[in-house]
Enzyme design. Structure first.
Site, PDB file in Angstrom:
ATOM      1  N   THR A 273       0.845  -1.195   0.000  1.00 20.85           N
ATOM      2  CA  THR A 273       0.000   0.000   0.000  1.00 20.85           C
ATOM      3  C   THR A 273       0.875   1.238   0.000  1.00 20.85           C
ATOM      4  O   THR A 273       1.965   1.223   0.580  1.00 20.85           O
ATOM      5  CB  THR A 273      -0.951   0.037   1.221  1.00 20.85           C
ATOM      6  OG1 THR A 273      -1.711   1.254   1.169  1.00 20.85           O
ATOM      7  CG2 THR A 273      -0.220  -0.026   2.551  1.00 20.85           C
TER       8      THR A 273
ATOM      9  N   LYS B 296      -3.203   3.574   6.171  1.00 22.83           N
ATOM     10  CA  LYS B 296      -3.614   2.179   6.004  1.00 22.83           C
ATOM     11  C   LYS B 296      -2.483   1.250   6.475  1.00 22.83           C
ATOM     12  O   LYS B 296      -2.718   0.270   7.177  1.00 22.83           O
ATOM     13  CB  LYS B 296      -3.890   1.953   4.508  1.00 22.83           C
ATOM     14  CG  LYS B 296      -4.760   0.776   4.180  1.00 22.83           C
ATOM     15  CD  LYS B 296      -4.699   0.470   2.686  1.00 22.83           C
ATOM     16  CE  LYS B 296      -5.879   0.901   1.895  1.00 22.83           C
ATOM     17  NZ  LYS B 296      -5.893   0.346   0.510  1.00 22.83           N
TER      18      LYS B 296
ATOM     19  N   ASP C 257      -8.139  -3.470  -1.518  1.00 25.22           N
ATOM     20  CA  ASP C 257      -8.881  -2.366  -2.119  1.00 25.22           C
ATOM     21  C   ASP C 257     -10.089  -2.182  -1.226  1.00 25.22           C
ATOM     22  O   ASP C 257     -10.748  -3.146  -0.838  1.00 25.22           O
ATOM     23  CB  ASP C 257      -9.289  -2.668  -3.565  1.00 25.22           C
ATOM     24  CG  ASP C 257      -9.661  -1.388  -4.308  1.00 25.22           C
ATOM     25  OD1 ASP C 257      -9.173  -0.302  -3.903  1.00 25.22           O
ATOM     26  OD2 ASP C 257     -10.430  -1.440  -5.275  1.00 25.22           O
TER      27      ASP C 257
ATOM     28  N   PHE D 148      -8.259   8.284   8.240  1.00 26.70           N
ATOM     29  CA  PHE D 148      -8.017   8.897   6.927  1.00 26.70           C
ATOM     30  C   PHE D 148      -9.292   8.821   6.099  1.00 26.70           C
ATOM     31  O   PHE D 148     -10.311   8.291   6.545  1.00 26.70           O
ATOM     32  CB  PHE D 148      -6.853   8.200   6.200  1.00 26.70           C
ATOM     33  CG  PHE D 148      -7.137   6.766   5.793  1.00 26.70           C
ATOM     34  CD1 PHE D 148      -6.980   5.727   6.681  1.00 26.70           C
ATOM     35  CD2 PHE D 148      -7.564   6.462   4.501  1.00 26.70           C
ATOM     36  CE1 PHE D 148      -7.238   4.407   6.320  1.00 26.70           C
ATOM     37  CE2 PHE D 148      -7.822   5.145   4.114  1.00 26.70           C
ATOM     38  CZ  PHE D 148      -7.658   4.127   5.034  1.00 26.70           C
TER      39      PHE D 148
ATOM     40  N   TYR E 240     -12.638   8.898   4.373  1.00 23.44           N
ATOM     41  CA  TYR E 240     -13.986   9.316   4.742  1.00 23.44           C
ATOM     42  C   TYR E 240     -14.275   9.143   6.235  1.00 23.44           C
ATOM     43  O   TYR E 240     -15.422   9.318   6.662  1.00 23.44           O
ATOM     44  CB  TYR E 240     -15.021   8.520   3.920  1.00 23.44           C
ATOM     45  CG  TYR E 240     -14.894   8.715   2.427  1.00 23.44           C
ATOM     46  CD1 TYR E 240     -15.540   9.776   1.784  1.00 23.44           C
ATOM     47  CD2 TYR E 240     -14.122   7.856   1.647  1.00 23.44           C
ATOM     48  CE1 TYR E 240     -15.422   9.961   0.418  1.00 23.44           C
ATOM     49  CE2 TYR E 240     -13.996   8.030   0.271  1.00 23.44           C
ATOM     50  CZ  TYR E 240     -14.646   9.084  -0.327  1.00 23.44           C
ATOM     51  OH  TYR E 240     -14.524   9.275  -1.685  1.00 23.44           O
ATOM     52  N   ASP E 241     -13.280   8.782   7.036  1.00 22.09           N
ATOM     53  CA  ASP E 241     -13.521   8.520   8.463  1.00 22.09           C
ATOM     54  C   ASP E 241     -14.263   9.650   9.189  1.00 22.09           C
ATOM     55  O   ASP E 241     -15.138   9.366  10.012  1.00 22.09           O
ATOM     56  CB  ASP E 241     -12.197   8.220   9.193  1.00 22.09           C
ATOM     57  CG  ASP E 241     -11.694   6.807   8.930  1.00 22.09           C
ATOM     58  OD1 ASP E 241     -12.497   5.969   8.472  1.00 22.09           O
ATOM     59  OD2 ASP E 241     -10.513   6.540   9.191  1.00 22.09           O
TER      60      ASP E 241
ATOM     61  N   HIS F  11     -13.913  -2.451   8.795  1.00 21.38           N
ATOM     62  CA  HIS F  11     -13.906  -3.368   7.661  1.00 21.38           C
ATOM     63  C   HIS F  11     -12.533  -4.027   7.490  1.00 21.38           C
ATOM     64  O   HIS F  11     -12.415  -5.206   7.241  1.00 21.38           O
ATOM     65  CB  HIS F  11     -14.294  -2.577   6.401  1.00 21.38           C
ATOM     66  CG  HIS F  11     -13.549  -1.270   6.242  1.00 21.38           C
ATOM     67  ND1 HIS F  11     -13.400  -0.362   7.276  1.00 21.38           N
ATOM     68  CD2 HIS F  11     -12.879  -0.727   5.199  1.00 21.38           C
ATOM     69  CE1 HIS F  11     -12.687   0.667   6.866  1.00 21.38           C
ATOM     70  NE2 HIS F  11     -12.359   0.471   5.608  1.00 21.38           N
ATOM     71  N   ARG F  12     -11.469  -3.250   7.699  1.00 17.71           N
ATOM     72  CA  ARG F  12     -10.101  -3.778   7.533  1.00 17.71           C
ATOM     73  C   ARG F  12      -9.781  -4.742   8.669  1.00 17.71           C
ATOM     74  O   ARG F  12      -9.134  -5.763   8.462  1.00 17.71           O
ATOM     75  CB  ARG F  12      -9.122  -2.583   7.499  1.00 17.71           C
ATOM     76  CG  ARG F  12      -7.745  -2.915   6.985  1.00 17.71           C
ATOM     77  CD  ARG F  12      -6.990  -1.663   6.529  1.00 17.71           C
ATOM     78  NE  ARG F  12      -7.590  -1.112   5.328  1.00 17.71           N
ATOM     79  CZ  ARG F  12      -8.268   0.027   5.286  1.00 17.71           C
ATOM     80  NH1 ARG F  12      -8.404   0.793   6.371  1.00 17.71           N
ATOM     81  NH2 ARG F  12      -8.811   0.444   4.156  1.00 17.71           N
TER      82      ARG F  12
END
Ligand code: ITT
Length: 202
Positions: A8, A13, A70, A153, A155-156, A181-182
């Site tokens: 990445t 991230k 992604d 980061f 849209y948080d 989600h991650r």
């Protein structure tokens, strides 16, 4: 210990992953540490396609086991947009603030109860032999009327978590990893990584 390339270019991230992947039987290395400067595009229509493309491209550049993701935001009132276009919403080169401004404008006049959204993350793990395994995670929330919080980061700051009464940008990286989600996708990725035997051919 074998190496796992964390493919990445997004530093925030990468920080999330460095905590999420603690304890796996791989030494995590970054693109910069491997001297890899190539940018791999994300031309696919789905997160699955793009994660697979990224992981395969970087494993062939590095000859290392590679993890790429992604991820994106799906807003119900926008028919699932921006989705796989999340990074390019509001045009190439736009900042996080500009993307947030653009999204809020698109949602002008949409009442609270219709602002449901989710973050999705698809992780692809590629082996140097070209095998790919996918896993995914989701996190449900609502799009706030205005940004709040300085952490995270993307849209948080406008992604509100009703259960916690906070936006994702009001959470520490550890707290975000617990619900994100991650974080969900990485739980599955851990299982895959634990079973991977470097050099094994199928
Ligand atoms: P790499 O491809 O180099 O990993 P990227 O930032 O381009 O970095 P993505 O292709 O996965 O990452 O793009 C996802 C975009 O979706 C990202 O730029 C954010 O705008 C948004 N996004 C993804 N995960 C997010 C998260 O955890 N919080 C907020 N926004 C997120």
């Amino acid at each position: 210990m074998p190496k796992l390339l964390l493919a990445t270019k997004n530093a925030a991230k990468a920080r999330e992953y460095s905590l999420l992947l603690q304890g796996i039987p791989f030494e995590i290395v970054t693109l910069a540490e491997q001297g890899i400067e190539q940018v791999v595009g994300e031309p696919g229509a789905t997160l699955e396609e793009n994660a697979t493309l990224k992981a395969l491209a970087y494993t062939s550049l590095s000859n290392l086991f590679t993890l790429a993701d992604d991820s994106g935001l799906e807003v119900d009132a926008l028919g699932g947009e921006p989705g796989a276009l999340s990074a390019r919403y509001a045009g190439a080169g736009a900042s996080d603030e500009e993307r947030i401004g653009y999204l809020l404008k698109r949602l002008e006049g949409i009442p609270w109860e219709k602002r449901a959204a989710r973050f999705r993350c698809v992780i692809a793990i590629a082996s140097p032999e070209g095998r790919v395994e996918l896993c995914q995670g989701e996190c449900e929330g609502m799009i706030a009327f205005s940004p709040k919080g300085d952490e995270g980061f993307g849209y948080d700051p406008i992604f509100y978590l009703p259960r916690l009464g906070k936006t994702m940008a009001e959470l520490s990286v550890e707290e975000k990893n617990e619900v994100s989600h991650r974080g969900q996708a990485t739980q599955q990725a851990r299982g895959i990584l634990l079973k991977l035997e470097p050099g094994r051919k199928e």
